[in-house]
Design an enzyme around this catalytic site. Sequence first.
Site, PDB file in Angstrom:
ATOM      1  N   CYS A 107     -22.008 -29.757   8.794  1.00 24.80           N
ATOM      2  CA  CYS A 107     -21.845 -28.314   8.970  1.00 24.80           C
ATOM      3  C   CYS A 107     -20.387 -27.857   8.994  1.00 24.80           C
ATOM      4  O   CYS A 107     -20.103 -26.676   8.810  1.00 24.80           O
ATOM      5  CB  CYS A 107     -22.531 -27.862  10.258  1.00 24.80           C
ATOM      6  SG  CYS A 107     -24.223 -28.451  10.410  1.00 24.80           S
ATOM      7  N   HIS A 353     -27.573 -20.678   6.432  1.00 19.69           N
ATOM      8  CA  HIS A 353     -26.574 -21.713   6.716  1.00 19.69           C
ATOM      9  C   HIS A 353     -26.563 -22.782   5.625  1.00 19.69           C
ATOM     10  O   HIS A 353     -27.075 -23.881   5.818  1.00 19.69           O
ATOM     11  CB  HIS A 353     -26.894 -22.318   8.093  1.00 19.69           C
ATOM     12  CG  HIS A 353     -26.071 -23.493   8.492  1.00 19.69           C
ATOM     13  ND1 HIS A 353     -24.762 -23.688   8.116  1.00 19.69           N
ATOM     14  CD2 HIS A 353     -26.382 -24.569   9.284  1.00 19.69           C
ATOM     15  CE1 HIS A 353     -24.305 -24.813   8.643  1.00 19.69           C
ATOM     16  NE2 HIS A 353     -25.282 -25.362   9.346  1.00 19.69           N
ATOM     17  N   CYS A 383     -21.171 -26.516  15.496  1.00 20.82           N
ATOM     18  CA  CYS A 383     -21.644 -27.852  15.833  1.00 20.82           C
ATOM     19  C   CYS A 383     -21.805 -28.624  14.534  1.00 20.82           C
ATOM     20  O   CYS A 383     -21.874 -28.033  13.454  1.00 20.82           O
ATOM     21  CB  CYS A 383     -22.957 -27.800  16.609  1.00 20.82           C
ATOM     22  SG  CYS A 383     -24.286 -26.883  15.788  1.00 20.82           S
ATOM     23  N   GLY A 385     -23.811 -31.996  12.635  1.00 17.78           N
ATOM     24  CA  GLY A 385     -24.854 -33.008  12.680  1.00 17.78           C
ATOM     25  C   GLY A 385     -24.321 -34.384  13.034  1.00 17.78           C
ATOM     26  O   GLY A 385     -23.205 -34.738  12.661  1.00 17.78           O
TER      27      GLY A 385
END
Length: 406
Positions: A107, A353, A383, A385
Amino acid sequence: MRNVSTHSGKGISAVLQKNPDDVVITFAKRTAMGKNRKGQFKDIPVDEMMQALLKATFEKTKLDPAKIDDICVGTCHPPSPMYSSRAAALASGIPQDVPISTVNRLCASGLMAIRHIAHAIQAGEISLGMAIGVENMTLNPRPTPVIAESVDKVPRAHDCIQPMGWTSEMVAQTYKVSREKQDEYALISHTRATKAMTTGIFSEEIIPVEIRGTVISVDDTIRPGVTMEMLSVLKPVFQDWGGAATTAGNASGIGDGAALCILTTRERAEKENMEILGKWVGSAVVGVEPRYMGIGPIAAIPKVLTQVGLTKDDIDIYEINEAFASQFAYCVEELGISMDKINPNGGAIAVTHPLGMTGVRQVVTGLAELRRTNKKLLCSSMCVGSGMGAAGIFVNEAQPFCEAKL
């Protein structure tokens, strides 16, 4: 590698100071975004998306592609991303002697692409570079990670490859984030994004791209008219995990899109009469407990603020990725930041996203909002992964849109 500016001073005065060797952003735009499987990019692979975005960028900026010293592309799941990125660059008219690389930090990949180019400029290895974030999650969904049995026996190693929805439920269950609270935060995102779309705010950050004879210029991911009642009746997506509170209405969408920033030194930008939109200040990356992946911003934001000598109150706008309302709500409340400053035009729950795109998209969105409201400081965070978090600090230096159009 340096994480912050080459100048040693800290604090708001140092951050706002202008120096010839500052890394500045001279262009920041994104494509419209497409919804998963049924959206406007559902059949468009990432190389074709990048080619269209690059062509539109050169047309808009009049930048000679030969002046680019390096390109970094943040992307996660397309097969052979290095080859497809290189091919897209060449197909868009970028000369063969301009190099390119790809980076995957899930991300945060887009933010890492910006960071990579900024660090290369700070090191004096290049003076002008391009950071791209792109993902087509319709064509390239998250593959199932496979690890060795001996590795999988270690609990944290096992946890770090679990589906993101499982981490959402673990955060909600452990930190007691109720379904109602998740829906409340989701409603804020949907409502703000709808307003931004209908009032034309998003049009200020979107660059239209032409693909296969069609001009794409408006997000098709935003769902106007969402209400608390509508959110409250949605069925949980992950019924076997935790408290089963994550739904299609309070989690980020799975979607497609691309975004791009051009970075150079202040000295070069001024010499070549490039418009300076913003300044790169610094970034931070952290690791967190994998099963609570979503809490990454709680550690990343204070770390980057400390590095550059700012407080959370110094920041005018926060763009914090809404992977899931569970983790987003917990991050907001643990950080103690007013929602008046966070995602003023909604976030990933509403707009979607695309993993590789998000890190660049949030900078594009945040700088455009700072410009629109004539404010100064942006913190972008997400955040990541497998159990990480990332954050970056940027300064708005653009003229307000109304002045720029005079």
